[in-house]
Enzyme design. Sequence first.
Site, PDB file in Angstrom:
ATOM      1  N   ASP A  91      63.008  49.255  34.756  1.00 57.71           N
ATOM      2  CA  ASP A  91      63.003  49.873  33.421  1.00 57.71           C
ATOM      3  C   ASP A  91      63.440  51.331  33.354  1.00 57.71           C
ATOM      4  OD1 ASP A  91      60.703  51.323  34.341  1.00 57.71           O
ATOM      5  OD2 ASP A  91      59.362  49.768  33.594  1.00 57.71           O
ATOM      6  N   HIS A 106      64.547  46.468  43.214  1.00 61.18           N
ATOM      7  CA  HIS A 106      64.941  45.270  42.455  1.00 61.18           C
ATOM      8  C   HIS A 106      66.057  45.573  41.455  1.00 61.18           C
ATOM      9  CE1 HIS A 106      60.939  42.905  43.296  1.00 61.18           C
ATOM     10  NE2 HIS A 106      61.735  42.976  44.342  1.00 61.18           N
ATOM     11  N   CYS A 114      79.512  43.538  39.368  1.00 61.76           N
ATOM     12  CA  CYS A 114      80.501  42.451  39.383  1.00 61.76           C
ATOM     13  C   CYS A 114      80.123  41.463  40.480  1.00 61.76           C
ATOM     14  CB  CYS A 114      81.899  43.005  39.631  1.00 61.76           C
ATOM     15  SG  CYS A 114      83.118  41.681  39.794  1.00 61.76           S
ATOM     16  N   CYS A 117      83.380  41.257  43.069  1.00 60.75           N
ATOM     17  CA  CYS A 117      83.804  42.300  44.022  1.00 60.75           C
ATOM     18  C   CYS A 117      82.709  43.295  44.359  1.00 60.75           C
ATOM     19  CB  CYS A 117      85.043  43.033  43.487  1.00 60.75           C
ATOM     20  SG  CYS A 117      84.665  44.224  42.165  1.00 60.75           S
TER      21      CYS A 117
HETATM   22  P1  OAD Z   1      53.060  41.275  38.127  1.00 65.95           P
HETATM   23  O1  OAD Z   1      53.163  40.879  36.697  1.00 65.95           O
HETATM   24  O2  OAD Z   1      53.079  40.202  39.143  1.00 65.95           O
HETATM   25  O3  OAD Z   1      51.712  42.104  38.367  1.00 65.95           O
HETATM   26  C1  OAD Z   1      51.347  43.162  37.520  1.00 65.95           C
HETATM   27  C2  OAD Z   1      50.107  43.821  38.097  1.00 65.95           C
HETATM   28  O4  OAD Z   1      49.813  44.957  37.294  1.00 65.95           O
HETATM   29  C3  OAD Z   1      48.860  42.944  38.108  1.00 65.95           C
HETATM   30  O5  OAD Z   1      48.232  43.043  39.383  1.00 65.95           O
HETATM   31  C4  OAD Z   1      47.972  43.547  37.022  1.00 65.95           C
HETATM   32  O6  OAD Z   1      46.587  43.479  37.321  1.00 65.95           O
HETATM   33  C5  OAD Z   1      48.429  44.983  37.010  1.00 65.95           C
HETATM   34  N1  OAD Z   1      48.283  45.672  35.713  1.00 65.95           N
HETATM   35  C6  OAD Z   1      48.435  45.168  34.460  1.00 65.95           C
HETATM   36  N2  OAD Z   1      48.217  46.120  33.549  1.00 65.95           N
HETATM   37  C7  OAD Z   1      47.935  47.265  34.227  1.00 65.95           C
HETATM   38  C8  OAD Z   1      47.611  48.604  33.835  1.00 65.95           C
HETATM   39  N3  OAD Z   1      47.541  48.975  32.556  1.00 65.95           N
HETATM   40  N4  OAD Z   1      47.374  49.516  34.820  1.00 65.95           N
HETATM   41  C9  OAD Z   1      47.435  49.151  36.139  1.00 65.95           C
HETATM   42  N5  OAD Z   1      47.736  47.906  36.565  1.00 65.95           N
HETATM   43  C10 OAD Z   1      47.980  46.975  35.607  1.00 65.95           C
HETATM   44  O7  OAD Z   1      54.206  42.372  38.381  1.00 65.95           O
HETATM   45  P2  OAD Z   1      54.831  42.868  39.770  1.00 65.95           P
HETATM   46  O8  OAD Z   1      53.813  42.879  40.839  1.00 65.95           O
HETATM   47  O9  OAD Z   1      55.562  44.118  39.466  1.00 65.95           O
HETATM   48  O10 OAD Z   1      60.718  40.490  40.437  1.00 65.95           O
HETATM   49  O11 OAD Z   1      55.867  41.723  40.054  1.00 65.95           O
HETATM   50  C11 OAD Z   1      56.679  41.823  41.193  1.00 65.95           C
HETATM   51  C12 OAD Z   1      58.017  41.187  40.935  1.00 65.95           C
HETATM   52  O12 OAD Z   1      57.815  39.862  40.427  1.00 65.95           O
HETATM   53  C13 OAD Z   1      58.844  41.840  39.850  1.00 65.95           C
HETATM   54  O13 OAD Z   1      59.586  42.959  40.314  1.00 65.95           O
HETATM   55  C14 OAD Z   1      59.757  40.741  39.410  1.00 65.95           C
HETATM   56  C15 OAD Z   1      58.709  39.644  39.316  1.00 65.95           C
HETATM   57  O14 OAD Z   1      59.152  38.344  39.409  1.00 65.95           O
HETATM   58  C16 OAD Z   1      61.895  39.907  40.125  1.00 65.95           C
HETATM   59  O15 OAD Z   1      62.206  39.606  38.987  1.00 65.95           O
HETATM   60  C17 OAD Z   1      62.782  39.692  41.302  1.00 65.95           C
END
Ligand code: OAD
Length: 231
Positions: A91, A106, A114, A117
Amino acid sequence: MEKIVILTGAGISAESGLGTFRDEGGLWAQHRIEDVATPEGFARDPALVHGFYNARRVQAAEAQPNAAHKALARLQRDWPGEVIIVTQNVDGLHEAGGAQSVIHMHGTLAGALCAACGHRWTAPPEMAVGEPCPACAAPTARPDVVWFGEMPYHMDSIYDHLAGAGLFAAIGTSGQVYPAAAFVHEATMSGARTVELNLDPSTGASSFDDVVLGPATETVPHWVDQMLISQ
Ligand code: OAD
């Protein structure tokens, strides 16, 4: 002064209004990963995939960095040693919050890539199927984000930083996606102390020396204050 390596996930941007993936009603409850976040999904239905990322690009552009992003930027500015921010988020809110340098493992919604290429350029607000690459003209523009089944970016440099870390912090990530979920083990093996800051304990919470629970806009500024006082 010791090097701090920080891994962030969707939880740090939740209070900026961006949905997480795996919390109740999160992105992966509304969309199938295999449809919108895999190379095969893009090959099958590029319009669907562009639509998904176009919507997220608009949301991200409208979102404001919150107190947690700003606190990490402050730590990066005021800590006498290196502070490396590695994010799984696409983001751009760390930079909007003032962070000087961020490793986007990520990728980023701000980028286009692309598929033919490998040329990269700034993504328009809305990407469309068949847009020609400015370098090779192939109609294969895609968002510059890492999908499941693809290798995250900058892994060599991330492992180098983890090997030299004195402290590793994971913030707002569920610990369900590798290789990021294993960074705590890499850091521990390098002798770093480890801390998790999360709303709920992550899958790997027991691997951390300390766990601080609560919303990131409260826990992260407080943690940064403590770090800067204790230096
Ligand atoms: P997740 O959605 O798996 O986890 C979000 C985490 O943030 C959870 O452990 C929540 O408890 C915590 N959380 C939610 N609200 C919060 C707040 N206000 N303050 C602190 N913590 C909070 O997201 P990620 O772990 O980022 O990858 O997911 C990892 C990857 O999975 C992403 O980069 C994406 C996704 O699939 C790809 O798309 C390749």
